[in-house]
Write an enzyme that holds these catalytic residues in place. Structure first.
Site, PDB file in Angstrom:
ATOM      1  N   GLU A 270     -17.397  -5.672   1.616  1.00 54.75           N
ATOM      2  CA  GLU A 270     -16.068  -6.271   1.813  1.00 54.75           C
ATOM      3  C   GLU A 270     -15.607  -6.062   3.253  1.00 54.75           C
ATOM      4  O   GLU A 270     -15.840  -5.008   3.832  1.00 54.75           O
ATOM      5  CB  GLU A 270     -15.090  -5.603   0.838  1.00 54.75           C
ATOM      6  CG  GLU A 270     -13.768  -6.308   0.703  1.00 54.75           C
ATOM      7  CD  GLU A 270     -12.880  -5.658  -0.377  1.00 54.75           C
ATOM      8  OE1 GLU A 270     -13.336  -5.463  -1.515  1.00 54.75           O
ATOM      9  OE2 GLU A 270     -11.724  -5.347  -0.047  1.00 54.75           O
TER      10      GLU A 270
ATOM     11  N   ASP B 229     -11.998  -6.508   5.325  1.00 54.78           N
ATOM     12  CA  ASP B 229     -10.583  -6.728   4.985  1.00 54.78           C
ATOM     13  C   ASP B 229      -9.610  -6.779   6.137  1.00 54.78           C
ATOM     14  O   ASP B 229      -9.617  -5.872   6.976  1.00 54.78           O
ATOM     15  CB  ASP B 229     -10.046  -5.506   4.208  1.00 54.78           C
ATOM     16  CG  ASP B 229     -10.562  -5.418   2.812  1.00 54.78           C
ATOM     17  OD1 ASP B 229     -10.867  -6.446   2.238  1.00 54.78           O
ATOM     18  OD2 ASP B 229     -10.644  -4.281   2.313  1.00 54.78           O
TER      19      ASP B 229
ATOM     20  N   GLU C  38      -5.478  -6.572   6.000  1.00 55.08           N
ATOM     21  CA  GLU C  38      -4.313  -6.451   5.126  1.00 55.08           C
ATOM     22  C   GLU C  38      -3.062  -6.276   5.979  1.00 55.08           C
ATOM     23  O   GLU C  38      -3.007  -5.378   6.813  1.00 55.08           O
ATOM     24  CB  GLU C  38      -4.456  -5.251   4.191  1.00 55.08           C
ATOM     25  CG  GLU C  38      -5.500  -5.484   3.107  1.00 55.08           C
ATOM     26  CD  GLU C  38      -5.557  -4.348   2.094  1.00 55.08           C
ATOM     27  OE1 GLU C  38      -5.541  -4.633   0.888  1.00 55.08           O
ATOM     28  OE2 GLU C  38      -5.611  -3.182   2.526  1.00 55.08           O
TER      29      GLU C  38
END
Ligand SMILES: *[C@@H]1O[C@H](CO)[C@@H](O)[C@H](O)[C@H]1NC(C)=O
Length: 294
Positions: free
Chosen positions: A107, A109, A111
């Site tokens: 993953e 990411d 955010e």
């Protein structure tokens, strides 16, 4: 020994400066949402404008919403323009990420943690490899991400994962297989984005609660560009592996100007870096050796 090592670093830096010409990333082409993406959940909380060239995600007290790419990709350049939830966005999180579908998942990411009106957003990034994450870095941005669209992108090849904000690298995760660290290379990923309530942790560690009287919270998107090697979920390698523009030499490392910019972001905007957290990691995670050279 130490000075010798430094000398080698210095020499290789020199080589880097002379050998790498600035290689601009290929310019993304804006396409409508439906070309590359589809809604994942709470379909009625996604609003479409200009034939899908622009969309909004709505969060209210009933639900957030999200979307995902139609395809799975192994390596490429993934790009989105986002205007974050304006005004009082404390407690909300807007995420844009790549993820594989399996148990030991990979993953990458972005955010974005909202805040009270006028207070700064935090951008948190993370990298999971083989199911293991816990590699958070947090920065403030050098602009107000709610005032206008800005671009957020990932360049991912066999050599590095680069997080870019308006084409400025804010983080690089080098392939540190030689140090015994897994690197995402054989599990295709989908892109995802979502807007949800995370007031149990997001803003000032959960101290600031979402003010539902300000709902709906709205994040806007455009661009929807994906330039990646599309592969089936089970594929272990990409059919055109090594042959695409992002695989080429000039994208296997940052160039001198990109390193300078990354250092600037590091110096001025870092809030947290797991690599320097000796409470959590009494001994430094191996890949951080690469991080430290920055
Ligand atoms: C919100 O603002 C406060 C006060 O300026 C700051 O400490 C915090 O880091 C900001 N961001 C988040 C997501 O909490």
């Amino acid at each position: 020994m130490a000075s010798c090592k430094q000398w080698t670093v210095f020499l290789s830096l020199l080589c880097l400066v002379s050998a790498t010409m600035a290689a601009p990333l290929k310019k993304p082409v804006a396409v409508p949402f439906g070309r590359n993406y589809m809604p994942t959940w709470a379909f009625d909380h996604i609003k479409y404008f200009n034939g899908g060239k622009e969309i909004q995600l709505h969060l209210d007290k009933y639900t957030g919403t999200g979307f995902q790419s139609k395809g799975n990709y192994l390596f490429g350049h993934f790009h989105m323009q986002i205007k974050m939830v304006p005004g009082d966005s404390a407690g909300t999180v807007t995420a844009y990420y790549l993820s594989s579908q399996n148990n030991e998942h990979d993953e990458i990411d972005f955010e974005f943690l909202g805040n009270r009106t006028g207070q700064p957003y935090i951008l948190q990034t993370n990298v999971f490899t083989g199911g293991k994450g816990d590699r958070e870095q947090r920065i403030f941005l050098w602009f107000d991400p709610t005032a206008a669209y800005h671009s957020y992108a990932v360049l991912w090849n066999l050599y590095q994962i680069v997080f870019l904000v308006d084409d400025i690298p804010i983080r690089v995760f080098k392939n540190s297989k030689d140090l015994g660290v897994k690197f995402p290379f054989n599990q295709p990923m989908k892109l995802y984005s979502s807007l949800w309530n995370a007031d149990d942790w997001a803003t000032r560690g959960g101290l600031e609660k979402t003010d539902w009287s300000k709902a709906p919270f709205i994040a806007s998107y455009r661009g929807f560009h994906i330039d990646g090697c599309e592969a089936s979920v089970e594929a272990k390698f990409c059919a055109t592996q090594g042959k695409r523009w992002w695989d080429q030499k000039e994208f296997q490392d940052l160039d001198a100007q990109q390193w300078r910019r990354l250092r600037w972001v590091r110096r001025k905007f870092t809030i947290y870096n797991y690599c320097t957290d000796r409470v959590r990691y009494p001994s430094m995670p191996p890949e951080c050796k690469r991080d430290r050279d920055i």
